[in-house]
Design an enzyme around this catalytic site. Structure first.
Site, PDB file in Angstrom:
ATOM      1  N   GLU A 271     -19.685  10.850  -5.421  1.00  0.00           N
ATOM      2  CA  GLU A 271     -20.833  11.545  -4.950  1.00  0.00           C
ATOM      3  C   GLU A 271     -20.517  11.737  -3.367  1.00  0.00           C
ATOM      4  O   GLU A 271     -20.732  12.375  -2.743  1.00  0.00           O
ATOM      5  CB  GLU A 271     -22.100  10.925  -5.052  1.00  0.00           C
TER       6      GLU A 271
ATOM      7  N   ARG B 222     -27.193  12.130   2.324  1.00  0.00           N
ATOM      8  CA  ARG B 222     -27.741  12.123   0.854  1.00  0.00           C
ATOM      9  C   ARG B 222     -29.208  12.271   1.096  1.00  0.00           C
ATOM     10  O   ARG B 222     -29.681  11.444   1.411  1.00  0.00           O
ATOM     11  CB  ARG B 222     -27.285  11.058   0.054  1.00  0.00           C
TER      12      ARG B 222
ATOM     13  N   ASN C 198     -26.007   7.249   3.199  1.00  0.00           N
ATOM     14  CA  ASN C 198     -27.036   7.199   2.049  1.00  0.00           C
ATOM     15  C   ASN C 198     -27.848   6.298   2.578  1.00  0.00           C
ATOM     16  O   ASN C 198     -27.561   5.087   2.241  1.00  0.00           O
ATOM     17  CB  ASN C 198     -26.099   6.850   0.722  1.00  0.00           C
TER      18      ASN C 198
ATOM     19  N   HIS D 144     -29.269  13.432  -9.370  1.00  0.00           N
ATOM     20  CA  HIS D 144     -28.071  13.345  -9.637  1.00  0.00           C
ATOM     21  C   HIS D 144     -27.100  14.606  -9.636  1.00  0.00           C
ATOM     22  O   HIS D 144     -26.138  14.691 -10.203  1.00  0.00           O
ATOM     23  CB  HIS D 144     -27.679  12.509 -10.979  1.00  0.00           C
TER      24      HIS D 144
ATOM     25  N   ARG E 296     -35.906   1.558 -15.840  1.00  0.00           N
ATOM     26  CA  ARG E 296     -36.873   2.716 -16.129  1.00  0.00           C
ATOM     27  C   ARG E 296     -37.067   2.935 -17.402  1.00  0.00           C
ATOM     28  O   ARG E 296     -36.106   2.916 -18.485  1.00  0.00           O
ATOM     29  CB  ARG E 296     -36.788   3.743 -15.400  1.00  0.00           C
TER      30      ARG E 296
END
Ligand code: ADP
Length: 397
Positions: free
Chosen positions: A384, A91, A7, A180, A241
């Site tokens: 993940e 990823r 990643n 996601h 956010r």
């Protein structure tokens, strides 16, 4: 086969080496401050202490080289030679409309990912650097791209179109993509498995609540709506956010505070969310502690956060005309029982009741609703990296 899951960010690189047969993590780690002074690698071989190596990493190729050295190191390593790495799974954040599934990386795929750079200018270029660095260090090892957006490519038009002039979709592919996806897919499949439920005949809502957060409506195993949009800024209130706001706020604040568009985007991405609301932190552990000590802004931030999650769940119940299972996952979803409780308190109209004892459990796959709750509510830790390793093995000959 051992799969190296990568990643790659602009100055960081996370990795896990996973044995795809036992699905055990052999080693994992993180390179930080790549291309910046003071770069370091934290490497953790399974069952052993982590080692921190401080060495210059002027570029990502240097970082990958260092990771491979540690993986094969006589002392800290977990494999004898690089030949024991059968494939690499990357990823990739944005696959645009080009990728509805994971894919073996070829020159054409690299080019297609590059063409999505516009849609994720902070992430895709970094992901591509990771691909190139691995190619350089491990030529001939097959690599697979696993996209955060791919799972949501099943969303119908009514869910992915914005109420904007259609030409922006035609010209620039401005639409909702969602993120996601690897996590929403993994968690929904795992829930069906645990409950012995036919996923092809099921209605699930997955709440991925981490630093970034999104909710996904999964109908018959497919994503039909999700709260993030063109970028990960839309939807829930997150760590830093804003999530959904009235778009006119951008002009209003930028005029009042004399901020450029870029500065305004930084406010929405980095200075908003529960961090901005509470003036305390983006970390829910800090918020809980502050709220417990009577900090009203922190308590309010938690309320605003949970209310938004509950509203999204409600809208996805409407989208699917019902729900069988609601799952919580990621840092906050897995660990913060108070947030789960706050969210579920809005859902009494669905016949949902939470068992407080089960809701207090941690780090386990567990049903937290009561026996007689009309909808199952579960906590399922996401994974993940394992999902990426599985996708990779499935595609590599
Ligand atoms: P990311 O999106 O960066 O992967 P995570 O899924 O790790 O984020 O989620 C980070 C959030 O999870 C933080 O707000 C943190 O407070 C919360 N969190 C992580 N671990 C715990 C824990 N053990 N207890 C409570 N909260 C936790």
């Amino acid at each position: 086969m051992n799969v190296l899951v990568i990643n790659c960010g602009s100055s960081s690189l996370k990795y896990q080496l996973i044995d795809s047969v036992s699905e055990n993590v052999l080693a994992k780690g993180l390179c930080e401050r790549i291309t910046i002074d003071g770069s370091r690698l934290t490497h953790t071989p399974a069952g052993r202490d982590k080692v921190v190596i401080e060495k210059p990493m002027p570029d990502h190729t240097a970082a990958v080289k260092l990771v491979l050295e540690e993986l094969t190191d006589p002392e800290n390593g977990v494999i004898q030679s690089l030949e024991e790495i059968g494939a690499v799974g990357h990823r990739i954040v944005h696959g645009g409309e080009k990728f509805a599934a994971s894919t073996v990386i070829t020159d054409e795929v690299v080019q297609a990912i590059e063409e999505c750079n516009d849609l994720a200018p902070l992430h895709n270029p970094a992901n591509l650097i990771g691909i190139n660095a691995c190619k350089e260090c491990m030529p001939g090892v097959p690599m697979v791209a696993v996209f955060d957006t791919a799972f949501h490519q099943t969303m119908p038009k009514k869910a992915y179109l914005y109420g904007l002039p259609y030409e922006y979709y035609e010209k620039y592919k401005v639409r909702r993509y969602g993120f996601h996806g690897t996590s929403h897919s993994y968690v929904s499949k795992r829930a069906a498995q645990i409950l012995n439920l036919d996923i092809k005949n099921s209605k699930m809502i997955v709440c991925h609540l981490g630093n970034g957060a999104s909710v996904c409506a999964v109908l018959n195993g497919e994503s039909v709506d999700t709260s993030m949009g063109l970028t990960p800024l839309e939807g829930l209130i997150m760590g830093t956010r804003s999530g959904d706001i009235d778009p006119a706020i951008m002009e209003f604040i930028s005029k009042k505070e004399q901020l450029s568009l870029e500065e305004m985007m930084t406010v929405l991405n980095k200075k908003s969310g529960v961090a901005g609301l509470s003036k305390v932190s983006s970390d829910f552990r800090d918020l809980d502690a502050a709220a417990a000590q009577g900090n009203e802004l922190a308590a309010d931030a938690l309320q605003v956060y949970a209310y938004r999650v509950a509203k999204y769940i409600g809208s996805y119940v409407a989208a699917m005309n019902g729900v069988d299972v609601i799952c919580f996952t990621a840092g906050v979803g897995e660990n913060n029982s108070a947030v789960r409780k706050m969210v579920c308190e809005y859902l009494g109209y669905l016949g949902i009741a939470i068992d407080d004892e089960k809701n207090a459990l941690r780090g386990e796959e567990v049903t937290i609703s009561t026996e007689d709750s009309r909808v199952r509510v579960m906590v399922i830790p996401t994974n993940e990296e394992l999902a990426i390793a599985r996708e990779t093995v499935a595609l590599v000959p």
